[in-house]
Enzyme design. Structure first.
Site, PDB file in Angstrom:
ATOM      1  N   GLN B 210       0.875  -1.172   0.000  1.00  0.00           N
ATOM      2  CA  GLN B 210       0.000   0.000   0.000  1.00  0.00           C
ATOM      3  C   GLN B 210       0.914   1.225   0.000  1.00  0.00           C
ATOM      4  OE1 GLN B 210      -3.634  -0.536   0.135  1.00  0.00           O
ATOM      5  NE2 GLN B 210      -2.843  -2.554  -0.425  1.00  0.00           N
ATOM      6  N   GLY B 251     -11.861   2.948   4.172  1.00  0.00           N
ATOM      7  CA  GLY B 251     -10.920   2.053   3.498  1.00  0.00           C
ATOM      8  C   GLY B 251     -10.027   2.761   2.488  1.00  0.00           C
ATOM      9  N   HIS B 252      -9.101   2.024   1.931  1.00  0.00           N
ATOM     10  CA  HIS B 252      -8.106   2.618   1.029  1.00  0.00           C
ATOM     11  C   HIS B 252      -8.741   3.125  -0.264  1.00  0.00           C
ATOM     12  CE1 HIS B 252      -6.948  -1.699  -0.528  1.00  0.00           C
ATOM     13  NE2 HIS B 252      -8.228  -1.577  -0.390  1.00  0.00           N
ATOM     14  N   ASN B 253      -8.211   4.273  -0.714  1.00  0.00           N
ATOM     15  CA  ASN B 253      -8.623   4.871  -1.982  1.00  0.00           C
ATOM     16  C   ASN B 253     -10.049   5.392  -2.002  1.00  0.00           C
ATOM     17  OD1 ASN B 253      -6.478   2.476  -2.945  1.00  0.00           O
ATOM     18  ND2 ASN B 253      -6.152   4.539  -3.746  1.00  0.00           N
TER      19      ASN B 253
END
Lengths: 358, 358, 358
Positions: B210, B251-253
């Site tokens: 990540q 969460g990511h993005n």
């Protein structure tokens, strides 16, 4: 560190049947205990194990003792609640065995000269205590705990590592707060200051200052990573002997009544009042500005959007079933009003035919 | 620390009706305020209290002022949004009263020589700032805050105790981050590398690195124990003036649009885009890779599994009812398809009889 | 830091098609990669991009390579799982590029003389390691991590800042634990010791001592602010290669089987056993004392109240729809039993008429 039954009865009550001078040094289940261990009968279906156990003594309720065939050569502490008695004795043995952390302030802790720390308190490494804070007798603050300005931690409370308590809060006697918990963060309050609608909306959110505190009563336990926000004006209040599990969120100006238990991942929005002796299940969500009566039980995963003013058990959760089965049926919930109309139409047709056709 | 109405109007706008030289030193509700205090009318139903209040002055909207019988001997600041005005004045009085932490780096803080810290920043005890980090003017980092390699904390931001910001992130000006929050932890991404099915399955999960960051815009507030993951390649983005409550997971993005508000315990899976001016209720869950339009409202405890491309309010939550009542009825959800078939069969029978029999 | 395809194949396997001496120094998508970068084809629908990419080499599955028109002048590493291969190579480049923290104990860390720390471990600022703890080879403990008495952190594990591990726990090799996570907090167990009913209820909750630990297996990853409670008597166990997202709560005496994945905000009550290779969706709640078989999938937001003993996918969540539509229909769930009775009555009437009237 073995104690006689007499020693235990003096501390925790109960009647001794058998030899009061028998010594026990630990606890074990009925079917595993040896002569130096204390066992307990909490569930009557294990009564037969009492007849065969090798335990030095057994904690037992009067009704169960009465059912026993022979007490010959056996020793008992008779108590109405053997399970609670077991818990107390277990804690006693742990306290006797645990290495006592020496009282005093670890040299790496930062204590403001205007804070007040009892000599019997145990202040761990890297703890930070701000001005005006008061740390009571025998309090334990573990590594990295931060106590804000003017906050009181009362006697015998224990804050585990990495707990944060903001300024102007109070933690009651014997409270236990687990790691990662945050007490006294700002409540979530913003005044909308926007003009225009839709894409033309301009303006901002204005933070409402949160100047109340948090008051935690005696004997409260707060789980890891649980968060309790400070009040906007008055305090958020957690009354005595409330037990809160991990990852629970309690909004500003809530009041949680004494002896209530809140399971993990529950969330309670602001200004809600929960009664005494309630049980809030895991992952329950409760809306803001509602009231729950004393003795209300909300089952796990349910959502409460209105006040529940009568004691009793409340639910709104569905248990998981096979995905295919669920998709076939649950999708129809969106069309229940149409199903009801079709039933109504059928009833009308059938009734009309009955009155008109016969 | 009392200020004249003139002082306030110069800072925050509004028209003065009455004596501009009246001094107020605090705020109070209409029915409790004294002559040294400022009160406000946010809800027109309390208009009659304006006629009897002893407040030194009242914040009031033009329409409400017009309804007042007599303004004789009373003082007003007239503003379209008295509640937002109140919030701003309350914050001002707090800032004036609060003990200013002196600028500088506490001797127990560990600041890497390759980090850059503004002289006006206030760096608390045991703070850790890694190489390449940049800490802006008047930033406050409270006790035990950790700022990773190359992370920027911009001017006037305030990170409360025990906040962690990983490497390569950016926190915008005036942002507030509450204790226990974690910004920039790894997104949850693993490539399955398994062969075989069922009990014969072997292999492992391979971590997807990540390497994106997190960008937090200006005037964002982030609640206690909230977590915002770093992006896999590009950044996770929280736009300006987003307000996020406690225990929220992003969460990511993900991208959260400006002015959106997210209540406590909500969870948003990866790569989801939320529009501007949205309101996400408490404990809402939003699936990954979906899009919410601007001005979408999701009510508390609802679950979003698909994109919601039109503004409006969306729901999928049930309110708790008596456990007995719930169990009697809700269990039937699993059999709704069968109920629908029975209705269909009835309709067919009734229709056939109608056409065939009469 | 560029590596040849030969270097990569020696580390990670795969067959080289083309020039084994081509050097790549990073990864990029097929349509953006240059001659010094490695691209990968994970989804066959992008096959045409392989024909036009300027990447130095492409990771590709054998079946996709076979479909390619011409391989002329192109280089490949052929592997059954290009996505997992990509993840491994990406991690390698990160490891090669990352500044290695030097082994050793930061002078501000507090390490008990009775703790044992491998010389190759990297112990960050303000870390606290208590007596009897054992820190393995190459372990990284970032700033403010607290490791309790007698806890073992095994080789190559990495604990990010502000992680707390209580006493008597074990973290396996190569485990990753993100900031704010708490391992080993007390399980939530209290014996009721009350007499009387309703308002006459008196007594207290007696804490059940939690003397088990937590055992985390090898290659486990634990997300930010996740909490895992210690067992009451035996350990809570997380088996090898379990991947747990942020804000997850795992109760005492749970066992989570190897390779299982748990998404964010899930909560698992005490004494529950989850099988191997399960997938638990975001915000799922699982009751205590239940068992999930291997290969069970629970979709996001569902609630599990009973054991699920067969592999497969399970659901109990509703997707959000327009608030008006939901309110019109979902409210009827409470009256489903009455709807069923009306259908039954209709069926009886219609059947009676059929047999009696014609």
């Amino acid at each position: 560190m073995a104690l006689t039954l007499e020693d235990l009865a003096q501390r925790f009550g109960g009647d001794i049947v058998g030899d009061a001078n028998v010594r026990v040094g630990g606890l074990a289940p009925l079917d595993q205990a040896n002569a130096q261990q204390l066992a307990f009968l909490a569930n009557p279906k294990y009564l037969s194990q009492v007849e065969t156990t090798r335990a030095g003594a057994v904690l037992i309720a009067p009704a169960d003792l009465a059912k026993l065939g022979s007490r010959e050569g056996r020793n008992f502490i008779v108590t109405p609640n053997p399970y609670a008695y077991f818990a107390r004795v277990a804690q006693l043995f742990i306290d006797l065995a645990a290495p006592k952390a020496p009282a005093g302030v670890h040299p790496s802790a930062i204590v403001d000269p205007l804070a007040q720390v009892a000599a019997s308190a145990v202040i761990g490494p890297h703890v930070v205590i701000e001005a005006g804070a008061v740390i009571g007798e025998r309090v334990r603050l573990d590594a990295n705990v931060v106590v804000g300005r003017g906050t009181r931690i009362e006697e015998d409370a224990h804050l585990y590592p990495n707990v944060t308590v903001y300024y102007g809060c109070k933690i009651g006697p014997r409270a236990i707060v687990h790691s990662g918990a945050v007490i006294g963060s700002d409540g979530f309050g913003f005044a909308p200051d926007f003009v225009g609608e839709g894409d033309a909306r301009t303006g901002t959110w204005v933070k409402i200052p949160q100047v109340g505190g948090v008051t935690i009563g005696p004997d409260v336990e707060i789980g890891a990573s649980t968060t309790i926000d400070r009040g906007a004006m008055a305090d958020t209040v957690i009354e005595e002997c409330v037990k809160i599990d991990n990852q629970v969120q309690i909004g500003h100006n809530c009041r949680v009544g004494a002896y209530t238990v809140i399971a993990g991942c529950a969330g309670i929005a602001g200004s809600t009042t929960i009664g005494r002796h309630c049980m809030i299940g895991g992952a329950v969500g409760i809306a803001g500005h509602v009231t729950l009566a004393d003795h209300v039980i909300v089952t796990a995963k349910s959502g409460v959007s209105k006040s529940l003013l009568k004691p009793g058990m409340y639910t709104s959760a569905f248990p998981a079933v096979s995905h295919l089965e669920w998709n076939k049926s649950a999708a129809l919930v969106r069309h229940l009003d149409k199903m009801r109309e079709r039933i109504k139409a059928l009833e009308a047709t059938v009734a009309e035919r009955a009155s008109g056709g016969e």
